[in-house]
Design a protein around this motif. Structure first.
Motif, short mmCIF file in Angstrom:
data_model
loop_
_atom_site.label_atom_id
_atom_site.label_comp_id
_atom_site.label_asym_id
_atom_site.label_seq_id
_atom_site.Cartn_x
_atom_site.Cartn_y
_atom_site.Cartn_z
N PRO A 27 48.39 38.89 35.83
CA PRO A 27 48.63 38.80 37.42
C PRO A 27 49.72 38.09 37.96
O PRO A 27 50.41 38.24 38.82
N ARG A 45 38.58 46.84 37.01
CA ARG A 45 39.08 45.74 37.18
C ARG A 45 38.53 45.35 38.72
O ARG A 45 38.48 46.00 39.45
N SER A 93 39.68 38.93 33.88
CA SER A 93 38.96 40.04 34.41
C SER A 93 38.73 41.17 33.55
O SER A 93 40.12 41.89 33.03
N GLY A 122 36.08 38.00 38.81
CA GLY A 122 37.06 37.02 39.08
C GLY A 122 37.16 36.44 40.21
O GLY A 122 37.79 35.34 40.57
N ARG A 161 44.20 37.13 42.33
CA ARG A 161 43.98 37.58 41.04
C ARG A 161 44.45 36.71 39.87
O ARG A 161 44.17 36.49 38.82
N ALA A 204 39.45 41.70 47.85
CA ALA A 204 39.82 40.97 46.93
C ALA A 204 38.52 40.29 46.44
O ALA A 204 38.47 39.23 45.59
N HIS A 214 47.74 45.76 39.43
CA HIS A 214 47.58 45.60 38.07
C HIS A 214 48.63 46.62 37.19
O HIS A 214 48.47 47.70 37.40
N ARG A 240 47.32 39.73 44.92
CA ARG A 240 47.96 39.32 43.68
C ARG A 240 47.72 37.92 43.25
O ARG A 240 47.22 37.43 42.42
N HIS A 276 42.88 34.54 37.20
CA HIS A 276 43.01 34.76 35.89
C HIS A 276 43.26 33.35 35.39
O HIS A 276 42.83 32.99 34.06
#
Length: 175
Positions: free
Chosen positions: A29, A124, A112, A141, A97, A136, A22, A94, A101
């Motif tokens: 993301p 987060r 998130s 999310g 995420r 993760a 982040h 990533r 997102h």
């Protein structure tokens, strides 16, 4: 030879103030994933052509992935990591995420933490104090990603079953 998120070899990366994965610049993301992959490509001195030679993706696909025109697939991220000698896990976190997102954006939910475009929420998903990336699968999310992967898997299995049944039918009828 691994390159951490902060550009140091073998380190955990990050600055300690934020969370790995982040950016504090308010990036989405997917923008952070593309930026990190471009940074690794540049540090490893890889061209798009070299990535194409070392993976199953074309030069133009790598240009789309790394210039944020298209989100890479999980396999593309894994192949990128292998081609650049990196641990794929930080990039895959990533990617997850980014998928979460995008899913939150499609369903009308806030990304998130409730910040509209990657702002600086206090908690987060996947963040661990000290700037390290956690698993993760924790945080709000994660569920859309799991649901999406489950649907994708179910669809692939159904498609495979239909293909096998059609093949079996053709074989029985001598076609």
């Amino acid at each position: 030879m691994a390159i951490g998120a902060g550009g140091t070899r073998g380190g955990s990366g990050g600055t300690g103030g934020g969370c790995a994965g982040h950016g504090s610049r308010g990036e989405t993301p997917s923008a952070e994933l593309a930026a990190e992959m471009r940074r690794i490509k540049d540090v490893m001195e890889l061209s798009y052509g070299q990535l194409a030679q070392r993976t199953h993706y074309s030069r133009s696909s790598w240009e789309r992935f790394l210039n944020q025109k298209q989100l890479p697939t999980r396999i593309a991220v894994e192949q990128f990591a292998a081609a650049s000698g990196q641990d794929p896990r930080p990039l895959l976190i990533r990617l997850e995420r980014s998928l979460a997102h995008e899913s939150a954006g499609r369903t009308g939910g806030a990304p998130s933490g409730g910040a509209p475009s990657g702002g600086a929420p206090s908690a987060r998903a996947g963040c661990v104090p000290g700037g390290a990336a956690g698993p993760a699968d924790d945080g709000p999310g994660a569920r859309p990603v799991v649901r999406s992967l489950a649907l994708l898997t179910a669809g692939a299995l159904a498609g495979g079953l239909v293909t096998l049944l059609a093949r079996d039918s053709r074989l029985r009828h001598g076609l």
